[in-house]
Scaffold this motif. Structure first.
Motif, PDB file in Angstrom:
ATOM      1  N   PHE A  98       3.554  -5.363   0.293  1.00 58.68           N
ATOM      2  CA  PHE A  98       3.267  -4.128  -0.431  1.00 58.68           C
ATOM      3  C   PHE A  98       3.552  -2.964   0.512  1.00 58.68           C
ATOM      4  O   PHE A  98       3.220  -3.014   1.696  1.00 58.68           O
ATOM      5  N   VAL A  99       4.191  -1.904  -0.005  1.00 55.84           N
ATOM      6  CA  VAL A  99       4.524  -0.728   0.798  1.00 55.84           C
ATOM      7  C   VAL A  99       4.113   0.538   0.054  1.00 55.84           C
ATOM      8  O   VAL A  99       4.088   0.569  -1.182  1.00 55.84           O
ATOM      9  N   LYS A 100       3.808   1.563   0.836  1.00 51.62           N
ATOM     10  CA  LYS A 100       3.367   2.838   0.283  1.00 51.62           C
ATOM     11  C   LYS A 100       3.710   3.918   1.299  1.00 51.62           C
ATOM     12  O   LYS A 100       3.722   3.664   2.504  1.00 51.62           O
ATOM     13  N   SER A 101       3.979   5.143   0.816  1.00 51.20           N
ATOM     14  CA  SER A 101       4.300   6.235   1.729  1.00 51.20           C
ATOM     15  C   SER A 101       3.796   7.560   1.167  1.00 51.20           C
ATOM     16  O   SER A 101       3.744   7.757  -0.046  1.00 51.20           O
ATOM     17  N   ASN A 102       3.457   8.469   2.067  1.00 52.19           N
ATOM     18  CA  ASN A 102       3.127   9.837   1.649  1.00 52.19           C
ATOM     19  C   ASN A 102       4.203  10.813   2.109  1.00 52.19           C
ATOM     20  O   ASN A 102       4.004  12.016   2.102  1.00 52.19           O
ATOM     21  N   SER A 103       5.354  10.301   2.498  1.00 54.99           N
ATOM     22  CA  SER A 103       6.460  11.128   2.968  1.00 54.99           C
ATOM     23  C   SER A 103       7.124  11.849   1.796  1.00 54.99           C
ATOM     24  O   SER A 103       7.304  11.262   0.727  1.00 54.99           O
ATOM     25  N   GLY A 149       6.842   4.383  -2.322  1.00 54.60           N
ATOM     26  CA  GLY A 149       6.395   5.500  -3.139  1.00 54.60           C
ATOM     27  C   GLY A 149       4.963   5.893  -2.841  1.00 54.60           C
ATOM     28  O   GLY A 149       4.343   5.410  -1.892  1.00 54.60           O
ATOM     29  N   LYS A 150       4.413   6.758  -3.677  1.00 48.77           N
ATOM     30  CA  LYS A 150       3.034   7.241  -3.505  1.00 48.77           C
ATOM     31  C   LYS A 150       2.005   6.160  -3.801  1.00 48.77           C
ATOM     32  O   LYS A 150       0.891   6.199  -3.306  1.00 48.77           O
ATOM     33  N   ASP A 151       2.357   5.202  -4.661  1.00 44.75           N
ATOM     34  CA  ASP A 151       1.470   4.086  -4.988  1.00 44.75           C
ATOM     35  C   ASP A 151       1.984   2.828  -4.297  1.00 44.75           C
ATOM     36  O   ASP A 151       3.147   2.750  -3.919  1.00 44.75           O
ATOM     37  N   TRP A 152       1.112   1.829  -4.200  1.00 47.35           N
ATOM     38  CA  TRP A 152       1.522   0.558  -3.599  1.00 47.35           C
ATOM     39  C   TRP A 152       2.593  -0.094  -4.467  1.00 47.35           C
ATOM     40  O   TRP A 152       2.406  -0.290  -5.657  1.00 47.35           O
ATOM     41  N   ASP A 153       3.727  -0.379  -3.878  1.00 50.28           N
ATOM     42  CA  ASP A 153       4.827  -1.062  -4.558  1.00 50.28           C
ATOM     43  C   ASP A 153       5.030  -2.422  -3.918  1.00 50.28           C
ATOM     44  O   ASP A 153       4.978  -2.549  -2.695  1.00 50.28           O
ATOM     45  N   PRO A 166      13.960   5.220  10.705  1.00 48.03           N
ATOM     46  CA  PRO A 166      13.338   6.502  11.064  1.00 48.03           C
ATOM     47  C   PRO A 166      13.322   7.462   9.868  1.00 48.03           C
ATOM     48  O   PRO A 166      14.240   7.460   9.047  1.00 48.03           O
ATOM     49  N   PHE A 167      12.287   8.287   9.804  1.00 47.12           N
ATOM     50  CA  PHE A 167      12.185   9.305   8.760  1.00 47.12           C
ATOM     51  C   PHE A 167      11.457  10.504   9.332  1.00 47.12           C
ATOM     52  O   PHE A 167      10.805  10.418  10.375  1.00 47.12           O
ATOM     53  N   GLU A 168      11.551  11.646   8.647  1.00 48.31           N
ATOM     54  CA  GLU A 168      11.085  12.925   9.186  1.00 48.31           C
ATOM     55  C   GLU A 168       9.576  13.122   9.181  1.00 48.31           C
ATOM     56  O   GLU A 168       8.985  13.396  10.204  1.00 48.31           O
ATOM     57  N   LYS A 169       8.940  13.036   7.996  1.00 49.80           N
ATOM     58  CA  LYS A 169       7.530  13.409   7.858  1.00 49.80           C
ATOM     59  C   LYS A 169       6.741  12.345   7.130  1.00 49.80           C
ATOM     60  O   LYS A 169       7.282  11.631   6.304  1.00 49.80           O
ATOM     61  N   GLY A 170       5.440  12.305   7.427  1.00 48.09           N
ATOM     62  CA  GLY A 170       4.555  11.416   6.691  1.00 48.09           C
ATOM     63  C   GLY A 170       4.415  10.055   7.353  1.00 48.09           C
ATOM     64  O   GLY A 170       4.777   9.856   8.506  1.00 48.09           O
ATOM     65  N   SER A 171       3.880   9.126   6.566  1.00 46.53           N
ATOM     66  CA  SER A 171       3.606   7.773   7.044  1.00 46.53           C
ATOM     67  C   SER A 171       4.080   6.745   6.030  1.00 46.53           C
ATOM     68  O   SER A 171       4.234   7.051   4.855  1.00 46.53           O
ATOM     69  N   VAL A 172       4.286   5.530   6.509  1.00 47.35           N
ATOM     70  CA  VAL A 172       4.570   4.375   5.654  1.00 47.35           C
ATOM     71  C   VAL A 172       3.534   3.314   5.999  1.00 47.35           C
ATOM     72  O   VAL A 172       3.273   3.057   7.172  1.00 47.35           O
ATOM     73  N   TRP A 173       2.934   2.738   4.975  1.00 45.39           N
ATOM     74  CA  TRP A 173       1.965   1.663   5.178  1.00 45.39           C
ATOM     75  C   TRP A 173       2.515   0.372   4.608  1.00 45.39           C
ATOM     76  O   TRP A 173       3.185   0.356   3.573  1.00 45.39           O
TER      77      TRP A 173
END
Length: 103
Positions: free
Chosen positions: A18-23, A53-57, A81-88
């Protein structure tokens, strides 16, 4: 990168995470399944990508029909690599889900 786990040439494998990001511009998250011979040489590579995405995918990968000599596999999760935010990443795992009685 996971610890190595045994595989069978005629086994079928299911890997997931499962992946999620606020970037604001989330990266693609890649799941890779790398299969090795006993001497460490790579015999198969599989991959899939999922946009975090913003929700768990749920990101999944199904693989099978491994080449002769396949002895162990490893699951890798690649986040470019990416600019801003986090990935979980959560609840990652790999499973043998079926097999043929050939080997």
């Amino acid at each position: 990168l996971s610890d190595p786990f045994p595989v069978r040439r005629y086994g079928g494998y299911y890997l997931r995470s499962f992946v999620k990001s606020n970037s604001p511009a989330p990266p693609n998250v890649y799941i890779r399944f790398i299969v090795f011979r006993e001497d460490g040489k790579i015999v198969n590579r599989f991959r899939t990508k999922n946009k975090a995405g913003k929700d768990w995918d749920l990101a999944t990968l199904s693989a099978g029909f491994l080449r002769p000599g396949a002895k162990f596999g490893r699951m890798a999760i690649l986040i470019p690599p990416f600019e801003k935010g986090s990935v979980w990443v959560d609840n990652a795992g790999g499973y043998e889900v079926h097999g043929f009685k050939i080997d």
